[in-house]
Design a protein around this motif. Sequence first.
Motif, PDB file in Angstrom:
ATOM      1  N   ARG A   1       0.881  -1.174   0.087  1.00 32.74           N
ATOM      2  CA  ARG A   1       0.009  -0.085  -0.055  1.00 32.74           C
ATOM      3  C   ARG A   1       0.937   1.082   0.002  1.00 32.74           C
ATOM      4  O   ARG A   1       1.396   1.589   0.961  1.00 32.74           O
ATOM      5  CB  ARG A   1      -0.843   0.044   1.212  1.00 32.74           C
ATOM      6  N   ALA A   2       1.236   1.590  -1.264  1.00 32.62           N
ATOM      7  CA  ALA A   2       2.122   2.868  -1.268  1.00 32.62           C
ATOM      8  C   ALA A   2       1.528   4.218  -0.761  1.00 32.62           C
ATOM      9  O   ALA A   2       2.196   4.899  -0.245  1.00 32.62           O
ATOM     10  CB  ALA A   2       2.514   3.151  -2.861  1.00 32.62           C
ATOM     11  N   LEU A   3       0.213   4.370  -1.144  1.00 33.87           N
ATOM     12  CA  LEU A   3      -0.458   5.554  -0.403  1.00 33.87           C
ATOM     13  C   LEU A   3      -1.909   5.139  -0.128  1.00 33.87           C
ATOM     14  O   LEU A   3      -2.533   4.064  -0.514  1.00 33.87           O
ATOM     15  CB  LEU A   3      -0.581   6.525  -1.730  1.00 33.87           C
ATOM     16  N   ASP A   4      -2.022   5.496   1.382  1.00 38.87           N
ATOM     17  CA  ASP A   4      -3.217   5.084   2.086  1.00 38.87           C
ATOM     18  C   ASP A   4      -4.074   6.240   2.608  1.00 38.87           C
ATOM     19  O   ASP A   4      -3.966   6.578   3.508  1.00 38.87           O
ATOM     20  CB  ASP A   4      -2.741   4.207   3.057  1.00 38.87           C
ATOM     21  N   GLY A   5      -4.794   6.992   1.576  1.00 40.84           N
ATOM     22  CA  GLY A   5      -5.613   8.140   2.060  1.00 40.84           C
ATOM     23  C   GLY A   5      -4.907   9.375   2.428  1.00 40.84           C
ATOM     24  O   GLY A   5      -5.111   9.987   3.499  1.00 40.84           O
ATOM     25  N   VAL A   6      -3.933   9.783   1.697  1.00 40.27           N
ATOM     26  CA  VAL A   6      -3.002  11.098   1.716  1.00 40.27           C
ATOM     27  C   VAL A   6      -3.941  12.199   1.484  1.00 40.27           C
ATOM     28  O   VAL A   6      -4.427  12.413   0.226  1.00 40.27           O
ATOM     29  CB  VAL A   6      -1.876  10.993   0.828  1.00 40.27           C
ATOM     30  N   ASP A   7      -3.891  13.131   2.360  1.00 41.80           N
ATOM     31  CA  ASP A   7      -4.516  14.376   2.004  1.00 41.80           C
ATOM     32  C   ASP A   7      -3.518  15.602   2.549  1.00 41.80           C
ATOM     33  O   ASP A   7      -3.049  15.605   3.449  1.00 41.80           O
ATOM     34  CB  ASP A   7      -5.901  14.507   3.200  1.00 41.80           C
TER      35      ASP A   7
END
Length: 241
Positions: A15-21
């Motif tokens: 999971r390289a990105l997991d809900g990035v804001d």
Amino acid sequence: MIEVVSLAKRFGDVRALDGVDFSAGDGRITGLLGPNGAGKSTCLRILSTVLGPDAGTARIGGVDVTAAPLEVRRLIGVLPHNAGLYPQLTARENIEYYGRLHGLDGKRLRARVDALVERLGLGAIADRKAKGFSQGERTKVALARAMVHAPRHVLLDEPTAGLDVMATRELRDWLRELRADGCCVLLSSHVMQEIEALVDEIVIIASGRIAARGTPEALSARYPGLSLEEIFVEAVRSISP
């Protein structure tokens, strides 16, 4: 302005990105920090339309990177970690080629290339083939190529890698000029001195998630008594498995 909303990306079981804001404002330099494998490069590749997200969205200048990738490419200048120059073209030809891709030609293109060659101190190598360039020379040509169409949004992946002290100082000065001109600059770096010298906002990613974000002053208040390097370590530790 760059806006990243609930961005997610997987590569198999990773999971390289997991809900990035996060957001990066106009007229500001935003630093994207994180350990190796944190997701920084994946995020930059999605913003530059090289990759598509599995979920979430990102907008550059209000344009969705998935819905209108060609329009986004007109708005951005990208310096990838690997310069990727055409080795049989000269420095000038590498820059001109990208200028033509962005619709520049004739006197307008020549004037823009000449200005970049002068600004980045490329005169000595402008008419040499890129195959013999040092890492620093490749980086400067790639930066000129990224900026040939005068984009208002700039994505830089470790821009000072391979540059000597003088070239690094010159690049930092230019980034400050871009900020003063109202550009939105997003850069990733492992060099804390560079981040401290340049950025207005900091975004720290670890394990594909946001570990901390805010102005240097806000992060110092959140982690009193710690240096930026120590803040980085504490933030990463708080979210890494």
